[in-house]
Scaffold this active site. Sequence first.
Site, PDB file in Angstrom:
ATOM      1  CG  HIS A  72     -40.492  46.669 -38.716  1.00  0.00           C
ATOM      2  ND1 HIS A  72     -39.108  45.910 -39.155  1.00  0.00           N
ATOM      3  CD2 HIS A  72     -41.362  45.744 -38.852  1.00  0.00           C
ATOM      4  CE1 HIS A  72     -39.592  44.941 -39.531  1.00  0.00           C
ATOM      5  NE2 HIS A  72     -40.614  44.390 -39.573  1.00  0.00           N
TER       6      HIS A  72
ATOM      7  CG  HIS B  27     -43.405  42.511 -36.206  1.00  0.00           C
ATOM      8  ND1 HIS B  27     -42.610  41.224 -36.239  1.00  0.00           N
ATOM      9  CD2 HIS B  27     -43.291  42.893 -37.391  1.00  0.00           C
ATOM     10  CE1 HIS B  27     -42.082  41.292 -37.398  1.00  0.00           C
ATOM     11  NE2 HIS B  27     -42.518  42.376 -38.131  1.00  0.00           N
ATOM     12  CD  GLU B  28     -45.666  45.575 -38.795  1.00  0.00           C
ATOM     13  OE1 GLU B  28     -44.766  46.307 -39.106  1.00  0.00           O
ATOM     14  OE2 GLU B  28     -45.917  44.522 -39.010  1.00  0.00           O
TER      15      GLU B  28
ATOM     16  CG  HIS C  21     -34.241  49.368 -37.340  1.00  0.00           C
ATOM     17  ND1 HIS C  21     -34.018  48.435 -38.189  1.00  0.00           N
ATOM     18  CD2 HIS C  21     -33.115  49.639 -36.927  1.00  0.00           C
ATOM     19  CE1 HIS C  21     -33.156  48.083 -38.423  1.00  0.00           C
ATOM     20  NE2 HIS C  21     -32.052  49.064 -37.860  1.00  0.00           N
TER      21      HIS C  21
HETATM   22 ZN   LIG Z   1     -41.819  42.878 -40.090  1.00  0.00          ZN
END
Ligand SMILES: [Zn+2]
Length: 689
Positions: free
Chosen positions: A472, A468-469, A475
């Site tokens: 980010h 998940h991290e 991105h």
């Molecule tokens: Zn998040």
Amino acid sequence: MSTSTANPLLDFSGLPRFDLIAPQHVEPAIRALLDSARQTLDALAGADTPATWDDFVIPMTEATEHLGRAWGVVGHMHSVMDTPDWRAAYNALLPEISSFWADFGQNLALFDKYRQLHDGPEYATLSAVRQRIIDHELRDFRLSGAELPDADKPRFKAIQEELSSLAAGFSEHLLDATNAFAEWIDDAAELAGLPDDVIAAARAAAEKDGKPGWKFTLHMPSYLPVLQYADSARLREALYRANATRASELGKPEWDNGPLMGRILTLRHEEAQLLGYASFAEVSLVPKMAESPAQVMAFLRDLATRARPYAERDLAELRAFAADELGLPEMQPWDVAYASEKLRQARYAFSENEVRQYFPEPRVLDGLFGVIESLYGVRLTHDQAPVWDPAVRVLRIERDGQLIGQLYLDLHARNTKRGGAWMDSARSRQRSRAGLLTPVAYVVCNFSPPVGNKPSTLSHDDVTTLFHEFGHALHHLLTEVDEVAVSGIHGVEWDAVELPSQFMENFCWEWDVISGMSAHVDTGAALPRALFDKMQAARHFQSGMQMLRQIEFSLFDLRLHHELPADAPVPAADVLALLDAVRREVAVLIPPPWHRFPHSFSHIFAGGYCAGYYSYKWAEVLSADAFAAFEEAGAGRGSLLDRDTGARFWREVLAVGGSRPALDSFIAFRGRAPQVDALLRHSGMLEAT
Ligand SMILES: [Zn+2]
């Protein structure tokens, strides 16, 4: 050497000097940057500065970028190295930083310059990205009241101030009511079913108060295990009732959040009207991806209709199990979590600890890097740079030998580190007069550190968190935007920002990916397929009921901020009546009439989620649907880790970040608007086609 260059916080030539930066550098550095930013802004606001991109926007961006970057380092240290000195240094400057940004948002001279630039001849000659930046600035100024007639401004400001003190009051009431409750147990027989560590904590809590027996509270580490595990229905009911009526008229009058809720809704409505909108929900959606309250409600209702049969099945299964196996033919509200946990154990139990043995950290990182390298054709290697703790690693991402971005990886829990996991920007990609700066990110987690010479092992939840991290981080790092205001994660709509992160989580549920990154810490064996299948089944346990619950909260939040007539203070009874109506429409499980859920709904009354709670589901739909493009490519070409689809996702979603609307990016990637089917399928609520 001047004093300013001697302060390592003011060295912007490369990566932050974590080997030299110390708490005593904070005050002089941040003061100097604040002074210089204020001077620049004053000059830029003056009549001598032409309202052009080069004369106005560029110097302003530069003036605030250094301040933002240095303060980012301070905030980061406060989070990962929370010693008394760092805390003091951070807290000493925080009010000045906050007031600088607040003044900035209210600076009408700057607003006017943006408006001149927008209305002038240069605007049409600017790139779409630069136009978007100007549009966003104007929008943010407008939403903070800059365009109001002078007569309305004091009222607008007073509303803001009262709203922030009401939000604080709401939280305080809730905390006081939570803290005031304790359930004392003297008879050890009432502890049956509870895990040993929960009993030990309850004993320690009683001891701390100098009392015999066990003390249970409404704080989650005490409350949740009681509701899930305690065999005593009396104990479960006592805590359930106390929790459900917190901060309401059913408790101490001075902690009743009912009047605050009514006042908050009235003030938000008044603010919306001053700004020229029909409801606060409309104001909330202006900077978001969702276009209108009607669109969000239709989205939620569609999802509810499709999830409903599964939720009904979940509930029927639970009721049958409670009656047949637990002797609870009339399941009470305080039995739901208890019966659910028993059912979960009976059907899907597996040992978290057993799973963990298959995920040694180095193997997981190799697996994660492999996924990223396969998808995007980049290379991740270890890099050298000053760090704040010896366990921190630095990575660099390259494509064709060229540096794209760098990443700090701080994975293990420490006493001085804030809990949870997060990604943050250390530097954003930007092309300035000094040339191109590549982006840099922090990824911070709180995994168990290694013990002895064995590597640390991760739970499957940890693995998912890491993915998940990294979503980010990618991105932020794979951006190709040169304007700092919308590069990386900047300027992305709030309800779309979790797309790239939740997208990455999906890989943790793919057998090919997960088996390849597992190796038993002692034997080296891959995760057994049977164990993985159990994990999948557990993932889908009660997913229908859970989805309807999230939809209930979302729809309640949105309708509350869109439909309730709020010209006079809204009575708490009206709030409860609206919640009832929402439940009649979408819920399968209706709480008792004395339940006072709104009185503790901090997300919307004391947090930033007002008319925004739907974002959780919204972003999940986007990420699941984006991932489905990889599933489709994998079905045709043999591998989920499809380079063409990866290249398209990079180009259309990750690379453009906030430089264009998230919906346009999604459609450019997917070839159509988002659909909910993939999320339903990933939640076990739609048969695979
Ligand atoms: Zn998040």
